[in-house]
Design a protein around this motif. Sequence first.
Motif, PDB file in Angstrom:
ATOM      1  N   ARG A  60       3.783  49.607  15.324  1.00 51.03           N
ATOM      2  CA  ARG A  60       3.632  50.438  16.518  1.00 51.03           C
ATOM      3  C   ARG A  60       4.536  51.665  16.443  1.00 51.03           C
ATOM      4  O   ARG A  60       5.660  51.590  15.964  1.00 51.03           O
ATOM      5  N   VAL A  61       4.016  52.768  16.955  1.00 51.53           N
ATOM      6  CA  VAL A  61       4.761  54.022  17.006  1.00 51.53           C
ATOM      7  C   VAL A  61       4.851  54.457  18.459  1.00 51.53           C
ATOM      8  O   VAL A  61       3.851  54.433  19.178  1.00 51.53           O
ATOM      9  N   VAL A  62       6.049  54.825  18.900  1.00 50.57           N
ATOM     10  CA  VAL A  62       6.260  55.357  20.248  1.00 50.57           C
ATOM     11  C   VAL A  62       6.634  56.820  20.107  1.00 50.57           C
ATOM     12  O   VAL A  62       7.540  57.168  19.361  1.00 50.57           O
ATOM     13  N   PHE A  63       5.905  57.683  20.806  1.00 53.23           N
ATOM     14  CA  PHE A  63       6.158  59.121  20.752  1.00 53.23           C
ATOM     15  C   PHE A  63       7.135  59.534  21.840  1.00 53.23           C
ATOM     16  O   PHE A  63       7.415  58.773  22.765  1.00 53.23           O
ATOM     17  N   ASN A  65       8.140  46.783  15.380  1.00 48.74           N
ATOM     18  CA  ASN A  65       7.393  45.624  14.929  1.00 48.74           C
ATOM     19  C   ASN A  65       7.615  44.554  15.986  1.00 48.74           C
ATOM     20  O   ASN A  65       8.596  43.827  15.956  1.00 48.74           O
ATOM     21  N   GLY A  66       6.714  44.490  16.958  1.00 46.17           N
ATOM     22  CA  GLY A  66       6.923  43.602  18.097  1.00 46.17           C
ATOM     23  C   GLY A  66       8.044  44.147  18.962  1.00 46.17           C
ATOM     24  O   GLY A  66       7.999  45.280  19.419  1.00 46.17           O
ATOM     25  N   ARG A  67       9.084  43.347  19.161  1.00 43.83           N
ATOM     26  CA  ARG A  67      10.234  43.788  19.957  1.00 43.83           C
ATOM     27  C   ARG A  67      11.322  44.452  19.114  1.00 43.83           C
ATOM     28  O   ARG A  67      12.231  45.072  19.648  1.00 43.83           O
ATOM     29  N   VAL A  68      11.239  44.289  17.816  1.00 46.79           N
ATOM     30  CA  VAL A  68      12.276  44.801  16.920  1.00 46.79           C
ATOM     31  C   VAL A  68      12.000  46.267  16.587  1.00 46.79           C
ATOM     32  O   VAL A  68      10.896  46.632  16.217  1.00 46.79           O
ATOM     33  N   THR A  69      13.012  47.102  16.722  1.00 46.76           N
ATOM     34  CA  THR A  69      12.902  48.508  16.382  1.00 46.76           C
ATOM     35  C   THR A  69      13.229  48.687  14.905  1.00 46.76           C
ATOM     36  O   THR A  69      14.316  48.336  14.456  1.00 46.76           O
ATOM     37  N   GLN A  80      16.478  46.506  10.288  1.00 47.73           N
ATOM     38  CA  GLN A  80      16.087  45.218  10.847  1.00 47.73           C
ATOM     39  C   GLN A  80      14.571  45.058  10.797  1.00 47.73           C
ATOM     40  O   GLN A  80      13.838  46.031  10.781  1.00 47.73           O
ATOM     41  N   GLY A  81      14.132  43.832  10.800  1.00 49.91           N
ATOM     42  CA  GLY A  81      12.710  43.543  10.971  1.00 49.91           C
ATOM     43  C   GLY A  81      11.847  43.659   9.743  1.00 49.91           C
ATOM     44  O   GLY A  81      10.696  43.266   9.776  1.00 49.91           O
ATOM     45  N   LEU A  82      12.341  44.190   8.654  1.00 57.21           N
ATOM     46  CA  LEU A  82      11.555  44.295   7.429  1.00 57.21           C
ATOM     47  C   LEU A  82      12.233  43.507   6.326  1.00 57.21           C
ATOM     48  O   LEU A  82      13.440  43.508   6.208  1.00 57.21           O
ATOM     49  N   SER A  83      11.426  42.845   5.545  1.00 60.31           N
ATOM     50  CA  SER A  83      11.980  42.172   4.378  1.00 60.31           C
ATOM     51  C   SER A  83      11.309  42.754   3.147  1.00 60.31           C
ATOM     52  O   SER A  83      10.128  43.094   3.180  1.00 60.31           O
TER      53      SER A  83
END
Length: 104
Positions: free
Chosen positions: A23-26, A66-70, A86-89
């Motif tokens: 998800r992208v937030v502008f 990614n969900g709740r994780v920025t 955070q959030g990526l492996s």
Amino acid sequence: MADIYSKGSIIQPRQLRRLNGKRVVFMSGEEGKIAFPYIIIKRKKDYQPVNIMNRQVFKEIKQIRNGRVTLAERVNSSSPLYSTGQGLSKKKTQTSYWRKKDES
């Protein structure tokens, strides 16, 4: 090129290929989903694709989630897009030299 998995590295538009489906937030509050090389934005009942490689569009990105994780965040409109680490492996792809591919 900086590693997007480490904290504080600057993300460039071509690196968003690894973040497909996130998800992208502008800055304006609109949300979209990455489908590289586009961001698909839902406006009313329509879906509108916007090119990521466009410099103006990339500068309008405030957060990548990614969900709740920025995953990445921009402090203000003039600062670069920094990764949070955070959030990526890292996906390690292993190549087996012992197995043969299908020989048909």
